[in-house]
Design a protein around this motif. Sequence first.
Motif, short mmCIF file in Angstrom:
data_model
loop_
_atom_site.label_atom_id
_atom_site.label_comp_id
_atom_site.label_asym_id
_atom_site.label_seq_id
_atom_site.Cartn_x
_atom_site.Cartn_y
_atom_site.Cartn_z
N TRP A 80 0.82 -1.21 0.00
CA TRP A 80 0.00 0.00 0.00
C TRP A 80 0.86 1.26 0.00
CZ3 TRP A 80 -5.44 0.84 0.22
CH2 TRP A 80 -6.16 -0.33 0.00
N ARG A 81 2.06 1.14 0.52
CA ARG A 81 2.99 2.27 0.46
C ARG A 81 3.47 2.44 -0.97
NH1 ARG A 81 4.65 1.37 5.93
NH2 ARG A 81 3.76 3.13 7.07
N TYR A 86 -1.39 4.10 1.09
CA TYR A 86 -1.35 3.84 2.53
C TYR A 86 -1.83 5.06 3.31
CZ TYR A 86 0.23 2.12 7.04
OH TYR A 86 0.26 1.69 8.34
N SER A 87 -1.37 6.22 2.89
CA SER A 87 -1.78 7.43 3.60
C SER A 87 -3.03 8.04 2.98
CB SER A 87 -0.64 8.44 3.57
OG SER A 87 -0.09 8.51 2.27
N GLU A 92 -10.86 4.61 6.67
CA GLU A 92 -11.54 3.34 6.37
C GLU A 92 -10.56 2.18 6.33
OE1 GLU A 92 -14.14 3.13 3.01
OE2 GLU A 92 -15.33 4.83 3.69
N LEU A 93 -9.28 2.50 6.13
CA LEU A 93 -8.26 1.45 6.06
C LEU A 93 -7.79 1.09 7.47
CD1 LEU A 93 -6.37 -0.14 4.10
CD2 LEU A 93 -4.75 1.73 4.31
N LEU A 94 -8.02 -0.16 7.86
CA LEU A 94 -7.60 -0.59 9.20
C LEU A 94 -6.16 -1.06 9.16
CD1 LEU A 94 -8.68 -0.93 12.12
CD2 LEU A 94 -9.03 -3.33 11.56
N GLU A 103 3.98 -4.06 9.69
CA GLU A 103 2.70 -3.38 9.50
C GLU A 103 1.85 -4.06 8.43
OE1 GLU A 103 3.42 1.23 10.44
OE2 GLU A 103 4.38 0.48 8.61
N PHE A 104 0.55 -4.12 8.72
CA PHE A 104 -0.40 -4.74 7.80
C PHE A 104 -1.66 -3.90 7.69
CE2 PHE A 104 2.24 -8.13 9.42
CZ PHE A 104 2.48 -8.89 8.29
N VAL A 105 -2.45 -4.21 6.66
CA VAL A 105 -3.80 -3.63 6.58
C VAL A 105 -4.78 -4.78 6.36
CG1 VAL A 105 -2.90 -1.51 5.54
CG2 VAL A 105 -3.83 -3.29 4.05
N LEU A 106 -6.03 -4.57 6.77
CA LEU A 106 -7.09 -5.52 6.43
C LEU A 106 -7.64 -5.05 5.09
CD1 LEU A 106 -9.20 -6.39 9.59
CD2 LEU A 106 -7.45 -7.74 8.43
N GLY A 107 -7.56 -5.89 4.08
CA GLY A 107 -7.88 -5.47 2.72
C GLY A 107 -9.28 -4.90 2.55
N PRO A 108 -9.38 -3.61 2.16
CA PRO A 108 -10.67 -3.01 1.85
C PRO A 108 -10.98 -3.16 0.35
CG PRO A 108 -9.01 -1.28 2.00
CD PRO A 108 -8.29 -2.59 2.18
N THR A 109 -9.96 -3.48 -0.44
CA THR A 109 -9.99 -3.67 -1.88
C THR A 109 -8.59 -4.18 -2.21
OG1 THR A 109 -10.15 -2.53 -4.02
CG2 THR A 109 -9.48 -1.17 -2.18
#
Length: 563
Positions: A80-81, A86-87, A92-94, A103-109
């Motif tokens: 995402w970076r 990412y920013s 909405e991005l967890l 670092e991780f995100v829960l995929g919103p798309t």
Amino acid sequence: MRFSKLFAPTTKEAPKDAVLPSHIYLVRGAFIAQIGSGIYNFLPLGNIVLQKIRAIVKEELDKAGCQEVLLGFVTPSELWRESGRYSKFGKELLRFRDRKENEFVLGPTHEEAMVDLVRNRVRSYKQLPLNLYQINTKFRDEARPRYGLLRGREFLMKDGYSFHESVEDMQREYALMEKTYSTILERLGLDFRVVEADSGAIGGSGSKEFMVLADNGEDDIVICKSCDYAANVEAAVAKDEFVPDDEVEMSSGDFHTPDVSSIEDLSNFFKIGKAYLVKAVAKKAIYEDREEIVIFFIRGDRELQETKAQNSVDALELEDIGDEELEKAGVPVGFIGPDIEGFKIVVDETLKDRDNLICGANRKDYHTIGYSFKDKAFDFADLSLVQAGDKCAKCGGELEIKKGIEVGHIFQLGTKYSEALNATFLDREGKAKPFVMGTYGIGVSRLVAVVIEQHHDEKGCIWSEATAPFKFDIIISNRKDSEQLAFATKLYEEMQEAGLSVILDDRDERFGYKMGDFELIGFSYAIIVGKSLKEGEVEIVKRAGLERERVPVNEVMQKIREL
Ligand code: ATP
Ligand code: MG
């Protein structure tokens, strides 16, 4: 299925915060149960419907040549970076860290993850085109999760991504996906429109949304009564028929207008049409790293469309600001004019080259008359809200506004993500080129609710042919009546053998209670085995409309087959 064995704890109580029929009936009918804000569990009935919808989506996509994959729900932030989102994606991005501080995100798309899957694996134009999709959980930390499955935080989405060697080929696939999505929604029995859409945070050029018409929809869609033009109000354009009257001739200068600041008051004060007035709307634009006051100017007879305004300044969000805060920042509230200094300004296209206008003079209690936009170097953009009664830009017909629920969205994405993630292939000349992409989404769990939003009555759900959890519900009126029990059980077994979708309500409950569940849950037909069995008849009730029909027992199977 025997109802006595089914885990379906239906209830009379609706959740306190439930206002929409789909939310109320899906919870009361034991399809879903809330476990957290915007997070729902699916019970057996809900899961049957969800899987039915999922299967239809998959069948049509596979028919169109798409291939199903399954990506990790958890995505490393690194990707995402790389894309820069990412920013940019906002709250909405967890985002979270694991025990090793990764670092991780829960995929919103999944644009990033899908491009990563393909890059360095697809190397030549010979391997293109490729359309990959998944039907997977998404998480978006929505500001206001509400309406049950319609706007959850965790939800099931089908998201597809296509890769091409040229824009033309991507557009061919885009057209194919429009057709495929339309077929899916037709099979689900939904009344929908395909509309021109705003492309939002995903980016790219053209995009279309699939809107199911429903009174409770959150989206306003503009529809032409005479041609096929349809657009989300966020992207809609209308024909501007206003032509300034040659007779209007104003002297120029500032005019004392004490306490006259609303468009209504100004129009009365100067005895002139609102289209000769310039309206100022101030908003706070939120960016990644800063916020800024922006002043939008539109014609006095128009309203500001927020999404268009937000896009015109490339902001993540626009927020309202109170008069007090504005005054503190030096904004002459009520008397703002385009020549104000020190603020970012965007002017609506319809004001370009206009003169003989009245606008704020940037000092309290004064307006400027005879203002002209001729030869002024403002940023001009389409900022106007299209309203019912406006004229269609395509055919001149009358536009109307309807409420819709977005169930799908297809984008011509282009090379935004392939360039950012450096995902290239070798073209016919042997040159490295970024993939041209399309992206396509359908809200699978949202569709469960949408079917009910469009098809229900005051008693409960009315599922469409393709979505009903069971088509037939055999209700034994009195279980203690051995004749009824024997007949119903035999019919049930016969129907099962014939491969029909049937549930046998063999519970030791009152008839009225079972009938209530039939109406609430919304099986397509009830076959009531009751007192009339003595006269050699059963009763068939159609859920949609609740019409009843008596059928002689020896004709029941045939009647069922006809249905
Ligand atoms: P919306 O404007 O309703 O927030 P979106 O534009 O954010 O939707 P997309 O990013 O295009 O939606 O996602 C594709 C599909 O996923 C949508 O068309 C919708 O059906 C579904 N979807 C999006 N957000 C949610 C949500 N919070 N809950 C359930 N389904 C959703
Ligand atoms: Mg959204």
